[in-house]
Design a protein around this motif. Structure first.
Motif, PDB file in Angstrom:
ATOM      1  N   PRO A 119     -17.535  37.494   6.703  1.00  0.00           N
ATOM      2  CA  PRO A 119     -16.313  37.091   7.405  1.00  0.00           C
ATOM      3  C   PRO A 119     -16.513  35.771   8.141  1.00  0.00           C
ATOM      4  CG  PRO A 119     -17.454  38.795   8.642  1.00  0.00           C
ATOM      5  CD  PRO A 119     -18.200  38.627   7.343  1.00  0.00           C
ATOM      6  N   MET A 120     -15.448  34.998   8.248  1.00  0.00           N
ATOM      7  CA  MET A 120     -15.522  33.715   8.956  1.00  0.00           C
ATOM      8  C   MET A 120     -15.273  33.883  10.442  1.00  0.00           C
ATOM      9  SD  MET A 120     -13.808  30.980   6.501  1.00  0.00           S
ATOM     10  CE  MET A 120     -14.281  30.810   4.815  1.00  0.00           C
ATOM     11  N   GLY A 121     -14.692  35.002  10.820  1.00  0.00           N
ATOM     12  CA  GLY A 121     -14.411  35.255  12.221  1.00  0.00           C
ATOM     13  C   GLY A 121     -14.126  36.729  12.424  1.00  0.00           C
ATOM     14  N   ALA A 122     -13.932  37.081  13.674  1.00  0.00           N
ATOM     15  CA  ALA A 122     -13.651  38.484  13.994  1.00  0.00           C
ATOM     16  C   ALA A 122     -12.785  38.553  15.240  1.00  0.00           C
ATOM     17  CB  ALA A 122     -14.955  39.246  14.217  1.00  0.00           C
ATOM     18  N   TYR A 123     -12.018  39.634  15.301  1.00  0.00           N
ATOM     19  CA  TYR A 123     -11.205  39.929  16.478  1.00  0.00           C
ATOM     20  C   TYR A 123     -11.718  41.229  17.082  1.00  0.00           C
ATOM     21  CZ  TYR A 123      -7.392  42.289  18.893  1.00  0.00           C
ATOM     22  OH  TYR A 123      -6.657  43.005  19.795  1.00  0.00           O
ATOM     23  N   THR A 124     -12.032  41.183  18.363  1.00  0.00           N
ATOM     24  CA  THR A 124     -12.496  42.362  19.085  1.00  0.00           C
ATOM     25  C   THR A 124     -11.463  42.671  20.167  1.00  0.00           C
ATOM     26  OG1 THR A 124     -14.771  41.635  18.745  1.00  0.00           O
ATOM     27  CG2 THR A 124     -14.407  43.357  20.382  1.00  0.00           C
ATOM     28  N   PRO A 125     -10.854  43.860  20.129  1.00  0.00           N
ATOM     29  CA  PRO A 125      -9.835  44.196  21.139  1.00  0.00           C
ATOM     30  C   PRO A 125     -10.423  44.232  22.553  1.00  0.00           C
ATOM     31  CG  PRO A 125      -9.822  45.782  19.327  1.00  0.00           C
ATOM     32  CD  PRO A 125     -11.017  44.916  19.138  1.00  0.00           C
ATOM     33  N   ALA A 126      -9.552  44.197  23.527  1.00  0.00           N
ATOM     34  CA  ALA A 126      -9.973  44.233  24.930  1.00  0.00           C
ATOM     35  C   ALA A 126     -10.678  45.551  25.227  1.00  0.00           C
ATOM     36  CB  ALA A 126      -8.759  44.070  25.836  1.00  0.00           C
ATOM     37  N   ALA A 127     -11.720  45.439  26.047  1.00  0.00           N
ATOM     38  CA  ALA A 127     -12.475  46.629  26.440  1.00  0.00           C
ATOM     39  C   ALA A 127     -12.812  46.516  27.920  1.00  0.00           C
ATOM     40  CB  ALA A 127     -13.753  46.749  25.616  1.00  0.00           C
ATOM     41  N   GLY A 128     -12.362  47.484  28.691  1.00  0.00           N
ATOM     42  CA  GLY A 128     -12.646  47.462  30.121  1.00  0.00           C
ATOM     43  C   GLY A 128     -11.993  46.275  30.806  1.00  0.00           C
ATOM     44  N   GLU A 183      -5.741  32.720  12.209  1.00  0.00           N
ATOM     45  CA  GLU A 183      -5.650  34.005  11.525  1.00  0.00           C
ATOM     46  C   GLU A 183      -6.055  35.167  12.421  1.00  0.00           C
ATOM     47  OE1 GLU A 183      -7.773  33.870   7.862  1.00  0.00           O
ATOM     48  OE2 GLU A 183      -6.353  32.461   6.968  1.00  0.00           O
ATOM     49  N   HIS A 184      -7.115  35.011  13.171  1.00  0.00           N
ATOM     50  CA  HIS A 184      -7.565  36.120  14.004  1.00  0.00           C
ATOM     51  C   HIS A 184      -6.705  36.271  15.260  1.00  0.00           C
ATOM     52  CE1 HIS A 184     -10.859  37.306  11.491  1.00  0.00           C
ATOM     53  NE2 HIS A 184     -11.149  36.029  11.325  1.00  0.00           N
ATOM     54  N   THR A 185      -6.134  35.192  15.735  1.00  0.00           N
ATOM     55  CA  THR A 185      -5.189  35.298  16.848  1.00  0.00           C
ATOM     56  C   THR A 185      -3.908  35.982  16.379  1.00  0.00           C
ATOM     57  OG1 THR A 185      -6.112  33.274  17.779  1.00  0.00           O
ATOM     58  CG2 THR A 185      -4.021  34.017  18.673  1.00  0.00           C
ATOM     59  N   ALA A 186      -3.472  35.656  15.159  1.00  0.00           N
ATOM     60  CA  ALA A 186      -2.295  36.316  14.596  1.00  0.00           C
ATOM     61  C   ALA A 186      -2.555  37.803  14.383  1.00  0.00           C
ATOM     62  CB  ALA A 186      -1.915  35.647  13.281  1.00  0.00           C
ATOM     63  N   GLU A 187      -3.767  38.149  13.957  1.00  0.00           N
ATOM     64  CA  GLU A 187      -4.128  39.566  13.813  1.00  0.00           C
ATOM     65  C   GLU A 187      -4.043  40.275  15.161  1.00  0.00           C
ATOM     66  OE1 GLU A 187      -8.150  42.203  12.880  1.00  0.00           O
ATOM     67  OE2 GLU A 187      -8.104  40.077  12.350  1.00  0.00           O
ATOM     68  N   MET A 188      -4.508  39.616  16.205  1.00  0.00           N
ATOM     69  CA  MET A 188      -4.481  40.195  17.538  1.00  0.00           C
ATOM     70  C   MET A 188      -3.037  40.428  18.002  1.00  0.00           C
ATOM     71  SD  MET A 188      -5.751  38.529  21.113  1.00  0.00           S
ATOM     72  CE  MET A 188      -4.457  37.306  21.059  1.00  0.00           C
ATOM     73  N   LEU A 189      -2.155  39.464  17.747  1.00  0.00           N
ATOM     74  CA  LEU A 189      -0.768  39.557  18.204  1.00  0.00           C
ATOM     75  C   LEU A 189       0.117  40.353  17.256  1.00  0.00           C
ATOM     76  CD1 LEU A 189      -0.240  35.887  19.456  1.00  0.00           C
ATOM     77  CD2 LEU A 189      -0.686  37.935  20.826  1.00  0.00           C
ATOM     78  N   GLY A 190      -0.374  40.597  16.038  1.00  0.00           N
ATOM     79  CA  GLY A 190       0.419  41.354  15.070  1.00  0.00           C
ATOM     80  C   GLY A 190       1.538  40.541  14.455  1.00  0.00           C
ATOM     81  N   VAL A 191       1.338  39.249  14.289  1.00  0.00           N
ATOM     82  CA  VAL A 191       2.343  38.377  13.663  1.00  0.00           C
ATOM     83  C   VAL A 191       1.706  37.661  12.479  1.00  0.00           C
ATOM     84  CG1 VAL A 191       3.614  38.020  15.815  1.00  0.00           C
ATOM     85  CG2 VAL A 191       1.819  36.423  15.176  1.00  0.00           C
ATOM     86  N   ALA A 192       2.536  37.036  11.667  1.00  0.00           N
ATOM     87  CA  ALA A 192       2.026  36.258  10.542  1.00  0.00           C
ATOM     88  C   ALA A 192       1.421  34.950  11.060  1.00  0.00           C
ATOM     89  CB  ALA A 192       3.151  35.953   9.566  1.00  0.00           C
ATOM     90  N   PRO A 193       0.346  34.475  10.452  1.00  0.00           N
ATOM     91  CA  PRO A 193      -0.265  33.220  10.908  1.00  0.00           C
ATOM     92  C   PRO A 193       0.700  32.030  10.875  1.00  0.00           C
ATOM     93  CG  PRO A 193      -1.743  34.337   9.389  1.00  0.00           C
ATOM     94  CD  PRO A 193      -0.442  35.093   9.395  1.00  0.00           C
ATOM     95  N   GLU A 194       1.609  32.016   9.888  1.00  0.00           N
ATOM     96  CA  GLU A 194       2.576  30.923   9.795  1.00  0.00           C
ATOM     97  C   GLU A 194       3.523  30.920  10.991  1.00  0.00           C
ATOM     98  OE1 GLU A 194       2.241  33.274   7.325  1.00  0.00           O
ATOM     99  OE2 GLU A 194       1.022  32.103   5.933  1.00  0.00           O
ATOM    100  N   THR A 195       3.788  32.082  11.546  1.00  0.00           N
ATOM    101  CA  THR A 195       4.639  32.200  12.722  1.00  0.00           C
ATOM    102  C   THR A 195       3.918  31.699  13.967  1.00  0.00           C
ATOM    103  OG1 THR A 195       5.604  34.173  11.743  1.00  0.00           O
ATOM    104  CG2 THR A 195       6.049  33.816  14.061  1.00  0.00           C
ATOM    105  N   LEU A 196       2.622  31.954  14.025  1.00  0.00           N
ATOM    106  CA  LEU A 196       1.828  31.585  15.189  1.00  0.00           C
ATOM    107  C   LEU A 196       1.687  30.077  15.329  1.00  0.00           C
ATOM    108  CD1 LEU A 196       0.226  32.946  17.472  1.00  0.00           C
ATOM    109  CD2 LEU A 196      -1.797  32.730  16.039  1.00  0.00           C
ATOM    110  N   ASP A 197       1.410  29.394  14.220  1.00  0.00           N
ATOM    111  CA  ASP A 197       1.244  27.938  14.249  1.00  0.00           C
ATOM    112  C   ASP A 197       1.931  27.343  13.023  1.00  0.00           C
ATOM    113  OD1 ASP A 197       0.520  25.352  14.747  1.00  0.00           O
ATOM    114  OD2 ASP A 197      -1.625  25.669  14.524  1.00  0.00           O
TER     115      ASP A 197
END
Length: 170
Positions: A107-116, A149-163
């Motif tokens: 993978p080129m990147g990863a998204y880790t949800p908030a913890a604590g 892409e990973h920010t869009a995954e975090m927000l639950g939107v399409a990458p094209e919508t994000l930027d």
């Protein structure tokens, strides 16, 4: 201790400013490394490479700046939505040996949800992105795409919508 000759304008300084002027300490009383390092009172000479030269910063430093630039661009567009999101860079993904053994692409990147108390984390893997990039000129665009892409995954939107300038390059 300084002495000056009024006629010639000559100034004499001690070679070692830390030497005690009252005891008349000589170079023989100092250790070899101290005499060698501060020879003739010059001390360390300075940086090997000046900050204005391109080689001053490492590739890792420049890559970190690319990730921060992309994160700042997204923050400028989305504002408070991205407050608390952390962006980071790792050299390689964890368990890369296992991925290589199974033949899975790294993978080129990863998204880790908030913890604590920590907010969500978006990590970009520098070595993977650099190897996937066809040239140095395209590296900034590739880094931006991974961050989007990973920010869009975090927000639950399409990458094209994000930027609006996003387009999948790999």
């Amino acid at each position: 201790m300084q002495s000056s000759n009024q006629n010639s304008g000559l100034t004499v300084r001690l070679a070692d400013p830390d030497a005690d002027s009252t005891t008349g300490a000589s170079a023989a009383g100092r250790s070899f490394m101290r005499r060698r390092r501060n020879r003739h009172g010059r001390g360390l000479r300075g940086e090997v490479m000046l900050p204005t030269h391109p080689g001053y910063r490492t590739r890792g430093d420049r890559f970190d700046d690319m990730v921060l630039d992309s994160a700042q661009r997204l923050h400028d567009i989305w504002g408070k939505t991205l407050d608390g999101v952390r962006f980071g860079v790792d050299e390689i993904p964890p368990e890369l040996e296992l991925l290589a053994a199974t033949g899975a692409p790294a993978p080129m990147g990863a998204y880790t949800p908030a913890a604590g108390d920590d907010g969500p984390l978006i990590t970009v893997y520098r070595r993977v992105v650099e190897q996937a990039c066809p040239g140095v000129e395209e590296l900034q665009d590739m880094v931006h795409d991974v961050v989007v892409e990973h920010t869009a995954e975090m927000l639950g939107v399409a990458p094209e919508t994000l930027d609006p300038v996003y387009r999948r390059r790999y």
